[in-house]
Scaffold this active site. Structure first.
Site, PDB file in Angstrom:
ATOM      1  N   LYS A  20       5.548   6.001   7.577  1.00 56.74           N
ATOM      2  CA  LYS A  20       5.009   5.088   8.591  1.00 56.74           C
ATOM      3  C   LYS A  20       6.119   4.608   9.510  1.00 56.74           C
ATOM      4  O   LYS A  20       7.199   4.250   9.056  1.00 56.74           O
ATOM      5  CB  LYS A  20       4.377   3.863   7.933  1.00 56.74           C
ATOM      6  CG  LYS A  20       3.187   4.169   7.051  1.00 56.74           C
ATOM      7  CD  LYS A  20       2.668   2.896   6.384  1.00 56.74           C
ATOM      8  CE  LYS A  20       1.484   3.201   5.478  1.00 56.74           C
ATOM      9  NZ  LYS A  20       1.008   1.972   4.811  1.00 56.74           N
TER      10      LYS A  20
ATOM     11  N   TYR B 192       0.983   1.079  13.758  1.00 55.34           N
ATOM     12  CA  TYR B 192       1.868   2.025  13.090  1.00 55.34           C
ATOM     13  C   TYR B 192       1.340   3.433  13.164  1.00 55.34           C
ATOM     14  O   TYR B 192       0.145   3.672  13.236  1.00 55.34           O
ATOM     15  CB  TYR B 192       2.154   1.628  11.644  1.00 55.34           C
ATOM     16  CG  TYR B 192       0.960   1.461  10.741  1.00 55.34           C
ATOM     17  CD1 TYR B 192       0.597   2.447   9.834  1.00 55.34           C
ATOM     18  CD2 TYR B 192       0.211   0.295  10.759  1.00 55.34           C
ATOM     19  CE1 TYR B 192      -0.473   2.285   8.975  1.00 55.34           C
ATOM     20  CE2 TYR B 192      -0.864   0.111   9.910  1.00 55.34           C
ATOM     21  CZ  TYR B 192      -1.200   1.107   9.019  1.00 55.34           C
ATOM     22  OH  TYR B 192      -2.275   0.942   8.176  1.00 55.34           O
TER      23      TYR B 192
ATOM     24  N   HIS C  27       0.811  -1.214   0.000  1.00 53.96           N
ATOM     25  CA  HIS C  27       0.000   0.000   0.000  1.00 53.96           C
ATOM     26  C   HIS C  27       0.847   1.268   0.000  1.00 53.96           C
ATOM     27  O   HIS C  27       1.927   1.306   0.563  1.00 53.96           O
ATOM     28  CB  HIS C  27      -0.895   0.037   1.241  1.00 53.96           C
ATOM     29  CG  HIS C  27      -1.799  -1.149   1.357  1.00 53.96           C
ATOM     30  ND1 HIS C  27      -2.122  -1.708   2.559  1.00 53.96           N
ATOM     31  CD2 HIS C  27      -2.451  -1.875   0.417  1.00 53.96           C
ATOM     32  CE1 HIS C  27      -2.938  -2.730   2.370  1.00 53.96           C
ATOM     33  NE2 HIS C  27      -3.142  -2.855   1.072  1.00 53.96           N
TER      34      HIS C  27
ATOM     35  N   ASP D 123      -6.354  -6.032  -2.422  1.00 57.19           N
ATOM     36  CA  ASP D 123      -4.934  -6.296  -2.622  1.00 57.19           C
ATOM     37  C   ASP D 123      -4.681  -7.298  -3.747  1.00 57.19           C
ATOM     38  O   ASP D 123      -3.611  -7.297  -4.348  1.00 57.19           O
ATOM     39  CB  ASP D 123      -4.290  -6.793  -1.335  1.00 57.19           C
ATOM     40  CG  ASP D 123      -4.181  -5.701  -0.278  1.00 57.19           C
ATOM     41  OD1 ASP D 123      -4.506  -4.531  -0.582  1.00 57.19           O
ATOM     42  OD2 ASP D 123      -3.761  -6.017   0.855  1.00 57.19           O
TER      43      ASP D 123
END
Length: 184
Positions: free
Chosen positions: A72, A132, A62, A169
């Site tokens: 991130k 995260y 992603h 995905d």
């Protein structure tokens, strides 16, 4: 906190110093000053995310388009994952290269994935909880996905069987096609 460089200079591993005894353990999981000194710039985190995955679940790869590109800081707080960052910055000398490390509740490592990278992970343990921090808010309109098994990237996931991926995905783009600079 130990800062470990990877083969892609902007992607860093943060390894805490753990103090433990018969009662348990303590460690500093985040320190803004240490973090900014390591990455070489001011970073503001605006959102924390938490996911739980069963063994064999693969999430990613992603990323978000500017102006919502996300940096991130990721870690696994229960179980174990194989975490991957792919450089998708077109003018970067490491474009299309990837870094993969094991993150686990046991090793307590974190991985810094700056803006301009695609990110994904594979749950290795029966269950894995992954958290995260992001530098930008989630924007569905700016979200994109690169196919986890893109042959031009050739990530060594270490799979013995096909992973469990979401419908979204399973329809990721190939890296060669991915650079769409405008939101449609």
């Amino acid at each position: 906190m130990n800062v470990i460089k990877t083969n892609i200079p902007d992607v860093l591993i943060f390894e805490p110093k753990i103090f433990g005894d018969e009662r348990g353990f303590f460690f500093e999981s985040f320190n803004q000053l240490v973090f900014e000194e390591a990455v070489g710039r001011k970073v503001d985190f605006v959102q924390d995310n938490h996911s739980k995955s069963s063994k064999g679940v693969l999430r990613g790869l992603h990323y978000q388009l500017p102006p919502f590109a996300q940096g991130k800081l990721v870690r696994c707080v229960a179980g174990e994952v194989f975490d991957v960052a792919v450089d998708i910055r077109e003018n970067s000398p490491s474009y299309g290269q990837w870094v993969g490390i094991i993150l686990s509740a046991e090793n307590k490592r974190q991985l810094w994935i700056p803006e301009g990278f695609a990110h994904g992970f594979l749950a290795l343990s029966e269950e894995a909880e992954f958290i995260y921090k992001t530098t930008e808010f989630y924007s569905p309109v700016h979200e994109r996905c690169i196919y986890w098994n893109d042959p031009s990237i050739n990530i060594s996931w270490g799979l013995n069987e096909p992973p469990k991926v979401s419908e979204k995905d399973s329809h990721g783009e190939l890296l060669i096609k991915k650079i769409k600079t405008k939101v449609e």
